[in-house]
Design a protein around this motif. Structure first.
Motif, PDB file in Angstrom:
ATOM      1  N   ALA A  65       0.928  -1.055   0.084  1.00  0.00           N
ATOM      2  CA  ALA A  65      -0.021  -0.084   0.042  1.00  0.00           C
ATOM      3  C   ALA A  65       0.835   1.379   0.026  1.00  0.00           C
ATOM      4  CB  ALA A  65      -0.973  -0.164   1.161  1.00  0.00           C
ATOM      5  N   VAL A  66       1.899   1.138   0.761  1.00  0.00           N
ATOM      6  CA  VAL A  66       2.805   2.532   0.902  1.00  0.00           C
ATOM      7  C   VAL A  66       3.523   2.635  -0.484  1.00  0.00           C
ATOM      8  CG1 VAL A  66       4.822   3.386   1.936  1.00  0.00           C
ATOM      9  CG2 VAL A  66       3.201   2.498   3.321  1.00  0.00           C
ATOM     10  N   TRP A  67       3.963   1.275  -1.159  1.00  0.00           N
ATOM     11  CA  TRP A  67       4.721   1.501  -2.410  1.00  0.00           C
ATOM     12  C   TRP A  67       3.499   2.090  -3.503  1.00  0.00           C
ATOM     13  CZ3 TRP A  67       3.512  -1.239  -6.642  1.00  0.00           C
ATOM     14  CH2 TRP A  67       4.330  -1.252  -7.742  1.00  0.00           C
ATOM     15  N   PHE A  68       2.452   1.582  -3.398  1.00  0.00           N
ATOM     16  CA  PHE A  68       1.648   2.086  -4.488  1.00  0.00           C
ATOM     17  C   PHE A  68       1.170   3.479  -4.382  1.00  0.00           C
ATOM     18  CE2 PHE A  68      -2.981   2.596  -5.723  1.00  0.00           C
ATOM     19  CZ  PHE A  68      -2.976   2.234  -7.076  1.00  0.00           C
ATOM     20  N   VAL A  69       0.944   3.929  -3.134  1.00  0.00           N
ATOM     21  CA  VAL A  69       0.752   5.377  -2.928  1.00  0.00           C
ATOM     22  C   VAL A  69       1.932   6.280  -3.203  1.00  0.00           C
ATOM     23  CG1 VAL A  69       0.224   7.305  -0.994  1.00  0.00           C
ATOM     24  CG2 VAL A  69      -0.992   5.095  -1.102  1.00  0.00           C
ATOM     25  N   MET A  70       3.014   5.870  -2.898  1.00  0.00           N
ATOM     26  CA  MET A  70       4.315   6.530  -3.387  1.00  0.00           C
ATOM     27  C   MET A  70       4.346   6.705  -4.765  1.00  0.00           C
ATOM     28  SD  MET A  70       6.011   7.860  -0.860  1.00  0.00           S
ATOM     29  CE  MET A  70       6.221   7.796   0.895  1.00  0.00           C
ATOM     30  N   LEU A  71       3.879   5.545  -5.468  1.00  0.00           N
ATOM     31  CA  LEU A  71       4.124   5.432  -6.979  1.00  0.00           C
ATOM     32  C   LEU A  71       2.990   6.159  -7.706  1.00  0.00           C
ATOM     33  CD1 LEU A  71       5.641   3.844  -9.354  1.00  0.00           C
ATOM     34  CD2 LEU A  71       3.600   2.262  -9.199  1.00  0.00           C
ATOM     35  N   MET A  72       1.904   6.186  -7.158  1.00  0.00           N
ATOM     36  CA  MET A  72       0.750   7.127  -7.747  1.00  0.00           C
ATOM     37  C   MET A  72       0.930   8.457  -7.583  1.00  0.00           C
ATOM     38  SD  MET A  72      -1.191   5.267  -9.523  1.00  0.00           S
ATOM     39  CE  MET A  72      -0.011   4.011  -9.968  1.00  0.00           C
ATOM     40  N   THR A  73       1.422   8.905  -6.312  1.00  0.00           N
ATOM     41  CA  THR A  73       1.559  10.237  -6.063  1.00  0.00           C
ATOM     42  C   THR A  73       3.039  10.748  -6.563  1.00  0.00           C
ATOM     43  OG1 THR A  73       2.627   9.833  -3.744  1.00  0.00           O
ATOM     44  CG2 THR A  73       0.143  10.337  -4.098  1.00  0.00           C
ATOM     45  N   ASN A  74       3.714  10.240  -7.129  1.00  0.00           N
ATOM     46  CA  ASN A  74       4.959  10.560  -7.784  1.00  0.00           C
ATOM     47  C   ASN A  74       5.991  11.098  -6.576  1.00  0.00           C
ATOM     48  OD1 ASN A  74       7.132  10.692  -9.462  1.00  0.00           O
ATOM     49  ND2 ASN A  74       6.271  12.557 -10.483  1.00  0.00           N
ATOM     50  N   SER A  75       5.951  10.375  -5.236  1.00  0.00           N
ATOM     51  CA  SER A  75       6.619  10.905  -4.289  1.00  0.00           C
ATOM     52  C   SER A  75       7.715   9.872  -3.536  1.00  0.00           C
ATOM     53  CB  SER A  75       5.740  11.270  -2.944  1.00  0.00           C
ATOM     54  OG  SER A  75       4.683  12.105  -3.224  1.00  0.00           O
ATOM     55  N   GLY A  76       8.545  10.377  -2.744  1.00  0.00           N
ATOM     56  CA  GLY A  76       9.395   9.477  -2.246  1.00  0.00           C
ATOM     57  C   GLY A  76       9.544   9.841  -0.754  1.00  0.00           C
ATOM     58  N   PHE A  77      10.281   9.124  -0.019  1.00  0.00           N
ATOM     59  CA  PHE A  77      10.496   9.339   1.277  1.00  0.00           C
ATOM     60  C   PHE A  77      11.211  10.374   1.595  1.00  0.00           C
ATOM     61  CE2 PHE A  77       9.836   4.600   1.084  1.00  0.00           C
ATOM     62  CZ  PHE A  77       8.687   4.445   2.189  1.00  0.00           C
ATOM     63  N   ARG A  78      11.992  11.000   0.677  1.00  0.00           N
ATOM     64  CA  ARG A  78      12.737  12.248   0.976  1.00  0.00           C
ATOM     65  C   ARG A  78      11.560  13.354   0.944  1.00  0.00           C
ATOM     66  NH1 ARG A  78      12.897  10.764  -4.044  1.00  0.00           N
ATOM     67  NH2 ARG A  78      12.365  12.213  -5.777  1.00  0.00           N
ATOM     68  N   ASP A  79      10.408  13.348   0.527  1.00  0.00           N
ATOM     69  CA  ASP A  79       9.580  14.144   0.239  1.00  0.00           C
ATOM     70  C   ASP A  79       8.531  14.489   1.635  1.00  0.00           C
ATOM     71  OD1 ASP A  79      10.116  14.950  -2.294  1.00  0.00           O
ATOM     72  OD2 ASP A  79       8.946  13.175  -2.926  1.00  0.00           O
ATOM     73  N   ILE A  80       8.945  13.635   2.574  1.00  0.00           N
ATOM     74  CA  ILE A  80       8.182  13.606   3.832  1.00  0.00           C
ATOM     75  C   ILE A  80       8.509  14.760   4.695  1.00  0.00           C
ATOM     76  CG2 ILE A  80       7.293  12.305   5.927  1.00  0.00           C
ATOM     77  CD1 ILE A  80       7.689   9.590   4.499  1.00  0.00           C
ATOM     78  N   GLY A  81       7.644  15.529   5.135  1.00  0.00           N
ATOM     79  CA  GLY A  81       7.979  16.796   5.624  1.00  0.00           C
ATOM     80  C   GLY A  81       8.056  16.796   7.190  1.00  0.00           C
ATOM     81  N   GLY A  82       6.788  16.577   7.525  1.00  0.00           N
ATOM     82  CA  GLY A  82       6.462  16.768   9.142  1.00  0.00           C
ATOM     83  C   GLY A  82       5.810  15.456   9.881  1.00  0.00           C
ATOM     84  N   PRO A  83       5.273  15.611  11.284  1.00  0.00           N
ATOM     85  CA  PRO A  83       4.887  14.635  11.716  1.00  0.00           C
ATOM     86  C   PRO A  83       3.383  14.338  10.972  1.00  0.00           C
ATOM     87  CG  PRO A  83       5.375  16.218  13.223  1.00  0.00           C
ATOM     88  CD  PRO A  83       5.776  16.791  11.942  1.00  0.00           C
TER      89      PRO A  83
END
Length: 118
Positions: A65-83
């Protein structure tokens, strides 16, 4: 954003995933839920063996699920900003884990059929 409603949440998800993919995911989730209810009514009880195997599969569902959301939103773990981003990510993991466990239980019930835990 002064008003937060259910329609706002739907609009955000449609924007994130695209209208077609979002409603396809809703339809798949509804079908899996209906199949789960059918299995529970058919068997009149939960099989603890199937339930255990379904629980053991939960981490796989969470990661997918996390992989799917990261793929669909074109995001990565480096884009996580806050709590709040971490809380949303944990929520996605939890929802994926539970959904995958239900799917595994349903698939086992259809493949193995009725079994009695003695």
């Amino acid at each position: 954003m002064e008003e937060f409603s259910f329609m706002t949440i739907i609009a955000v998800f449609e924007e994130m995933f695209g209208r077609g993919l979002f409603w396809a995911m809703v339809a798949v989730a509804a079908a899996i839920t209906a199949a789960y209810l059918y299995v529970l009514i058919r068997d009149r009880a939960m099989s603890m063996r199937k339930f255990l195997l379904a629980q053991l599969s939960m981490p796989v569902g969470g990661v997918l699920a996390v992989w799917f959301v990261m793929l669909m939103t074109n995001s990565g773990f480096r884009d996580i900003g806050g709590p709040i981003d971490w809380l949303v990510l944990l929520g996605v993991f939890g929802a994926g884990a539970v959904g995958f466990a239900i799917l595994v239980y349903v698939v086992q019930s259809f493949v193995r059929g009725r079994t009695s835990d003695i």
